[in-house]
Design an enzyme around this catalytic site. Structure first.
Site, PDB file in Angstrom:
ATOM      1  N   ARG A  33      73.044  29.468 -31.231  1.00 57.74           N
ATOM      2  CA  ARG A  33      73.304  30.858 -30.791  1.00 57.74           C
ATOM      3  C   ARG A  33      74.301  30.874 -29.627  1.00 57.74           C
ATOM      4  NH1 ARG A  33      67.145  32.850 -32.079  1.00 57.74           N
ATOM      5  NH2 ARG A  33      67.362  32.297 -34.259  1.00 57.74           N
ATOM      6  N   GLU A 177      52.129  31.753 -37.968  1.00 59.07           N
ATOM      7  CA  GLU A 177      53.379  32.381 -38.420  1.00 59.07           C
ATOM      8  C   GLU A 177      53.818  31.850 -39.788  1.00 59.07           C
ATOM      9  OE1 GLU A 177      56.792  31.868 -35.840  1.00 59.07           O
ATOM     10  OE2 GLU A 177      58.020  33.248 -37.021  1.00 59.07           O
ATOM     11  N   LYS A 219      51.528  36.248 -37.126  1.00 58.62           N
ATOM     12  CA  LYS A 219      52.942  36.592 -36.913  1.00 58.62           C
ATOM     13  C   LYS A 219      53.671  36.463 -38.252  1.00 58.62           C
ATOM     14  CE  LYS A 219      57.106  35.341 -34.376  1.00 58.62           C
ATOM     15  NZ  LYS A 219      57.664  34.988 -33.073  1.00 58.62           N
ATOM     16  N   SER A 261      61.214  39.071 -36.388  1.00 61.16           N
ATOM     17  CA  SER A 261      62.308  39.943 -36.843  1.00 61.16           C
ATOM     18  C   SER A 261      63.104  39.317 -37.978  1.00 61.16           C
ATOM     19  CB  SER A 261      63.216  40.349 -35.679  1.00 61.16           C
ATOM     20  OG  SER A 261      63.784  39.266 -35.020  1.00 61.16           O
ATOM     21  N   GLY A 262      63.225  38.025 -38.022  1.00 56.60           N
ATOM     22  CA  GLY A 262      63.723  37.329 -39.208  1.00 56.60           C
ATOM     23  C   GLY A 262      65.182  37.542 -39.555  1.00 56.60           C
ATOM     24  N   GLY A 263      65.982  38.122 -38.643  1.00 50.54           N
ATOM     25  CA  GLY A 263      67.383  38.353 -38.961  1.00 50.54           C
ATOM     26  C   GLY A 263      67.705  39.830 -39.176  1.00 50.54           C
ATOM     27  N   ARG A 294      65.251  37.227 -32.008  1.00 45.71           N
ATOM     28  CA  ARG A 294      66.613  37.772 -32.111  1.00 45.71           C
ATOM     29  C   ARG A 294      66.666  39.280 -31.877  1.00 45.71           C
ATOM     30  NH1 ARG A 294      67.615  34.778 -37.691  1.00 45.71           N
ATOM     31  NH2 ARG A 294      65.355  34.803 -37.505  1.00 45.71           N
TER      32      ARG A 294
HETATM   33  P1  13P Z   1      62.966  36.154 -34.945  1.00 43.95           P
HETATM   34  O1  13P Z   1      62.358  37.402 -34.410  1.00 43.95           O
HETATM   35  O2  13P Z   1      64.364  35.913 -34.476  1.00 43.95           O
HETATM   36  O3  13P Z   1      62.778  35.987 -36.416  1.00 43.95           O
HETATM   37  O4  13P Z   1      62.166  34.951 -34.290  1.00 43.95           O
HETATM   38  C1  13P Z   1      60.803  34.992 -34.285  1.00 43.95           C
HETATM   39  C2  13P Z   1      60.313  33.629 -34.172  1.00 43.95           C
HETATM   40  O5  13P Z   1      59.661  33.287 -33.218  1.00 43.95           O
HETATM   41  C3  13P Z   1      60.648  32.680 -35.225  1.00 43.95           C
HETATM   42  O6  13P Z   1      59.775  31.627 -35.176  1.00 43.95           O
END
Ligand code: 13P
Length: 340
Positions: A33, A177, A219, A261-263, A294
């Site tokens: 990033r 998660e 999560k 958030s996943g992108g 993100r």
């Molecule tokens: P994002 O919200 O960017 O997907 O990251 C969450 C996270 O902790 C991924 O493991």
């Protein structure tokens, strides 16, 4: 393990409609990033960026817990204050990512399994002694024509449950998660089907490994159309599909669902969480919350750009996203708030 303590941590971080900030990017992910913005990929740059986050004034009004990475939990502010103390002083409960990343799953082309169980009991003991109160382990599940396979889902669900049981033994609340990735041209219905299958497998394993559901946090991904799907579901469709999927698969004993958030863009992540809470908050047994990385950090990272002079404006960007997402927890996020 003290069940009451675990329950109190798992509920406490979501009180006042606060939720979690994921700042647990591994060094390779953080460097990627930084590289995209031309920021030096050094220990000091990563430390300075994390200092910016933990010293953001009023962050604790919106954020109840922050997930750190092994490098970060051992770092200090420029004045020598450990990050963990800075967070606690701000009213933010510190947690730690403990998985060792996803690696190719043997015999399963295109699929991954998350590693990190070896030596985990000792590492959890060390993190608990340092002041961490919860931990995180991420499993990744990709959608394709012939995947996910049962082998991939079961291997990841089993690892998540072994990790979660070890966390609770160490007095840490496990954040479980299982991330079904957005990549692909699949429909939202296919995402719903896979997400439900994965959650069913995860909760079967959690029960088998005697994980106390009241003392964990889920999560997950939201149920979304694949990024390349020509038909993109709108806000209400996402809210319906996501909440219906979780009502079928997630026991009411779980205190909170804190989405990754996943992108998704920062605004969409807020708007979709808002749609869920606006329509379903009073009717679901768990908190519908966030644990974004993100979608909460990216505007701040872009504003900072590696420059000391930009710290204040980056902190304002971070605080803005934290405020928007707390409003989304309440179903009160709006275009007017976003524009402020
Ligand atoms: P994002 O919200 O960017 O997907 O990251 C969450 C996270 O902790 C991924 O493991």
């Amino acid at each position: 393990m003290n069940p009451e303590q675990l329950k109190s941590i798992a509920q406490g971080v979501f009180k006042g409609d606060k939720a979690l900030l994921a700042m647990d990017e591994s060094n390779p992910t953080c460097n990627k990033r930084f590289a995209a913005l031309g920021i030096p990929q050094t220990v000091e740059a990563r430390r300075a960026y994390r200092e910016l986050i933990v010293t953001t004034p009023k962050l604790g009004h919106y954020i109840g817990g922050a997930i750190l990475y092994d490098e970060t939990i051992r770092q200090q502010k420029t004045d020598g204050t450990p990050f963990i103390k800075a967070l606690v002083d701000a009213g933010i409960v510190p947690g730690i990512k403990v998985d060792a990343g996803a690696t190719d799953l043997a015999g399963h082309a295109g699929e991954k399994v998350t590693e990190g169980l070896d030596g985990l009991r000792d590492r959890l003991g060390e993190y608990a002694a340092m002041g961490a109160r919860f931990a995180k382990w991420r499993a990744v599940i990709a959608i394709g024509d012939v995947i996910p396979s049962g082998g991939c889902i079961d291997a990841n669900a089993h690892a998540l449950a072994r990790y979660a049981a070890l966390c609770q033994e160490a007095g840490l609340v496990p954040i479980v998660e299982p991330e079904v990735l957005m990549d692909g041209d699949h429909t939202i219905d296919r995402c719903a089907e896979v997400t439900e299958e994965v959650l069913n497998a995860v909760f079967l394993q959690l029960r088998t490994q005697r994980v106390m559901l009241e003392g964990m946090i889920l999560k997950p991904n939201m149920v979304l159309s694949g990024l390349e799907c020509p038909t993109q579901a709108d806000l209400d469709e996402v809210a319906d599909a996501t909440v219906n999927c979780f009502l079928r698969a997630v026991p009411a004993a779980v205190p909170a669902i804190a989405f990754l958030s996943g992108g998704q863009s920062a605004e969409l992540a807020s708007a979709r969480l808002n749609a869920m809470n606006a329509r379903f908050k009073s009717r679901v047994p768990w908190a519908l919350a966030f644990s974004y990385s993100r979608a909460i950090q990216q505007p701040a990272l872009e504003a900072w750009h590696g420059e000391d002079a930009n710290v204040r404006i980056a902190q304002e960007a971070l605080l803005h996203r934290a405020r928007c997402n707390q409003a989304a927890r309440r179903g009160e996020y709006s275009a007017a708030l976003e524009a402020q």
